[in-house]
Design a protein around this motif. Sequence first.
Motif, short mmCIF file in Angstrom:
data_model
loop_
_atom_site.label_atom_id
_atom_site.label_comp_id
_atom_site.label_asym_id
_atom_site.label_seq_id
_atom_site.Cartn_x
_atom_site.Cartn_y
_atom_site.Cartn_z
N ILE A 215 0.85 -1.19 0.00
CA ILE A 215 0.00 0.00 0.00
C ILE A 215 0.88 1.24 0.00
CG2 ILE A 215 -1.72 1.30 1.31
CD1 ILE A 215 -2.68 -1.42 2.43
N LYS A 216 0.69 2.10 -0.98
CA LYS A 216 1.52 3.30 -1.11
C LYS A 216 0.79 4.56 -0.65
CE LYS A 216 5.00 2.90 -2.40
NZ LYS A 216 6.21 2.47 -1.66
N ASP A 217 -0.54 4.59 -0.80
CA ASP A 217 -1.27 5.80 -0.41
C ASP A 217 -2.76 5.49 -0.45
OD1 ASP A 217 -1.73 8.35 0.40
OD2 ASP A 217 -1.12 9.33 -1.46
N PHE A 218 -3.58 6.38 0.11
CA PHE A 218 -5.03 6.27 -0.06
C PHE A 218 -5.65 7.63 0.16
CE2 PHE A 218 -3.73 3.96 3.83
CZ PHE A 218 -4.05 4.89 4.80
N ALA A 219 -6.87 7.75 -0.37
CA ALA A 219 -7.61 9.01 -0.28
C ALA A 219 -9.09 8.69 -0.31
CB ALA A 219 -7.23 9.93 -1.43
N GLN A 220 -9.90 9.63 0.16
CA GLN A 220 -11.34 9.43 0.17
C GLN A 220 -11.92 9.86 -1.17
OE1 GLN A 220 -13.13 10.63 3.77
NE2 GLN A 220 -15.24 10.45 3.06
N THR A 221 -12.83 9.05 -1.70
CA THR A 221 -13.45 9.37 -2.99
C THR A 221 -14.72 10.19 -2.77
OG1 THR A 221 -14.89 7.42 -3.08
CG2 THR A 221 -12.61 7.14 -3.83
N SER A 222 -15.29 10.65 -3.88
CA SER A 222 -16.53 11.45 -3.81
C SER A 222 -17.72 10.61 -3.36
CB SER A 222 -16.82 12.07 -5.18
OG SER A 222 -16.93 11.05 -6.16
N THR A 223 -17.59 9.28 -3.46
CA THR A 223 -18.67 8.38 -3.04
C THR A 223 -18.40 7.81 -1.64
OG1 THR A 223 -17.59 6.54 -4.18
CG2 THR A 223 -19.27 7.77 -5.41
N ASP A 224 -17.50 8.45 -0.89
CA ASP A 224 -17.19 8.06 0.49
C ASP A 224 -16.49 6.71 0.58
OD1 ASP A 224 -17.11 8.87 3.15
OD2 ASP A 224 -18.83 7.62 3.67
N LYS A 225 -15.82 6.33 -0.48
CA LYS A 225 -15.00 5.13 -0.47
C LYS A 225 -13.56 5.52 -0.14
CE LYS A 225 -17.68 1.70 -2.32
NZ LYS A 225 -17.75 0.29 -1.91
N LEU A 226 -12.74 4.52 0.13
CA LEU A 226 -11.32 4.74 0.36
C LEU A 226 -10.57 4.23 -0.86
CD1 LEU A 226 -9.40 5.76 2.62
CD2 LEU A 226 -9.08 3.38 3.28
N ALA A 227 -9.96 5.15 -1.60
CA ALA A 227 -9.20 4.79 -2.80
C ALA A 227 -7.79 4.42 -2.37
CB ALA A 227 -9.19 5.94 -3.79
N VAL A 228 -7.46 3.13 -2.46
CA VAL A 228 -6.16 2.63 -1.99
C VAL A 228 -5.24 2.44 -3.19
CG1 VAL A 228 -4.98 0.78 -0.76
CG2 VAL A 228 -7.29 1.46 -0.07
N THR A 229 -4.09 3.12 -3.15
CA THR A 229 -3.09 2.99 -4.21
C THR A 229 -2.16 1.84 -3.88
OG1 THR A 229 -3.20 5.37 -4.65
CG2 THR A 229 -1.28 4.17 -5.50
N LEU A 230 -2.08 0.88 -4.79
CA LEU A 230 -1.25 -0.31 -4.60
C LEU A 230 -0.13 -0.36 -5.63
CD1 LEU A 230 -4.19 -2.87 -4.21
CD2 LEU A 230 -2.85 -1.85 -2.37
N GLN A 231 1.02 -0.81 -5.18
CA GLN A 231 2.15 -0.98 -6.09
C GLN A 231 2.64 -2.42 -6.03
OE1 GLN A 231 5.14 2.11 -6.21
NE2 GLN A 231 6.77 0.63 -6.55
N LYS A 232 2.79 -3.01 -7.19
CA LYS A 232 3.25 -4.39 -7.25
C LYS A 232 4.75 -4.44 -6.94
CE LYS A 232 2.20 -8.57 -9.75
NZ LYS A 232 1.44 -9.15 -10.89
N SER A 233 5.13 -5.43 -6.17
CA SER A 233 6.53 -5.54 -5.74
C SER A 233 7.46 -5.64 -6.94
CB SER A 233 6.71 -6.78 -4.86
OG SER A 233 5.92 -6.68 -3.70
N ARG A 234 8.56 -4.92 -6.83
CA ARG A 234 9.62 -4.91 -7.84
C ARG A 234 9.16 -4.34 -9.18
NH1 ARG A 234 9.96 -9.52 -5.04
NH2 ARG A 234 8.77 -10.66 -6.61
N GLU A 235 8.06 -3.60 -9.15
CA GLU A 235 7.57 -2.94 -10.36
C GLU A 235 7.21 -1.48 -10.02
OE1 GLU A 235 4.44 -4.97 -12.37
OE2 GLU A 235 5.45 -6.93 -12.31
N THR A 236 7.10 -0.66 -11.04
CA THR A 236 6.78 0.75 -10.82
C THR A 236 5.31 1.06 -11.09
OG1 THR A 236 7.44 1.27 -13.10
CG2 THR A 236 9.12 1.49 -11.37
N THR A 237 4.62 0.13 -11.73
CA THR A 237 3.22 0.38 -12.06
C THR A 237 2.35 0.33 -10.81
OG1 THR A 237 2.93 -1.97 -12.54
CG2 THR A 237 3.44 -0.53 -14.39
N GLN A 238 1.34 1.17 -10.79
CA GLN A 238 0.43 1.22 -9.65
C GLN A 238 -1.01 1.07 -10.13
OE1 GLN A 238 1.27 4.98 -7.71
NE2 GLN A 238 3.01 4.14 -6.59
N GLU A 239 -1.85 0.63 -9.21
CA GLU A 239 -3.28 0.58 -9.50
C GLU A 239 -4.05 1.03 -8.27
OE1 GLU A 239 -5.14 -3.55 -9.35
OE2 GLU A 239 -3.09 -3.99 -10.04
N VAL A 240 -5.26 1.51 -8.48
CA VAL A 240 -6.09 2.03 -7.38
C VAL A 240 -7.34 1.18 -7.25
CG1 VAL A 240 -7.37 4.01 -6.51
CG2 VAL A 240 -5.22 4.37 -7.75
#
Length: 337
Positions: A215-240
Amino acid sequence: MISMADTDNYYDLTIIGGGPVGMFAATYARMHMAKTQIIESLDTLGGQVSALFPAKTLYDIPAYYQTTGKELIENLTEQTTAFKPDVFLGETVTSFSQTELGFEIKTTKRTTYSKAIILACGIGSFEPRKLRVASAAQFEGTKLHYFITDPSIFAGHDIAVAGGGDSAIDWALELAPIAKSVTVIHRRDKFRALESSMTKLEQQDNVSLLTPYTIKDFAQTSTDKLAVTLQKSRETTQEVCDFDDLIVNYGFTSSNNLIESWGLEMERHEIKVSEKQATSMPGVYAIGDTAYKEGRPALIASGMGEAPTAVNNALLYVYPDRRQPAHSTELMLKYKQ
């Protein structure tokens, strides 16, 4: 001269530690009609059992072929509450010193007084390993959780559980039947949890595994969800990914430095006790995993057996001329009267 008002300010017994052993000690003390308080540093009773392995199956609890940590604490809480000791949660004892009547006890919130003390501190103070994410603090207790006291609040939610050990998987198994979905996030492909637990988890239709991700970061969305930023190990690509709640179980750090500062005789970082559970300081007793006796197994059952011994001897110390009935039938007759 000591006045009756001075005496009234004192508890007969103070139990420091609200785990299973401390809870039973308080119950047994109240059977004796002793004025009793429990002081627990966590925000809930149950100690390590509630915090570390609530869903784990236990096989070494007397009278139960098997039970879970959660069930054990629920039953102990019902029993303890029925006898009405005073319970103070989220409060850490920092020091205690002898007075003419007993002890002055200082905590992180107040100063209190007791005629005798029973230490049931387990492995000492412990706290969860927290997420090292800048935005974490603002979500703690709302969408980010390190402890779970009431699983029902997650009913119908999309939940993420971060961690790969027994406790994380236990919570995922506990929540799967009531949650809309459970996603387990782990930084490795291989989990440390029991294989049997992983097999059960993989059989749940609403559970998915995300590995190896951090887990690299998270933020609250407009729909009151928690947007969690994930990074795959040994890679630079991220997904939310969006979740209603994030439960983090990266283990706990423990320390008995505070216990060692209390001036009691120690052995192997535990408090040395006599057969009466007495420590080197008159009026102070220790039970459970915090107490050292050669050959003592580190079991909840061991601490449960030590609790009545400590209570009886502590009350004999406080009231040397008062006979202490030992059997529950006799105690309950007196209690009901």
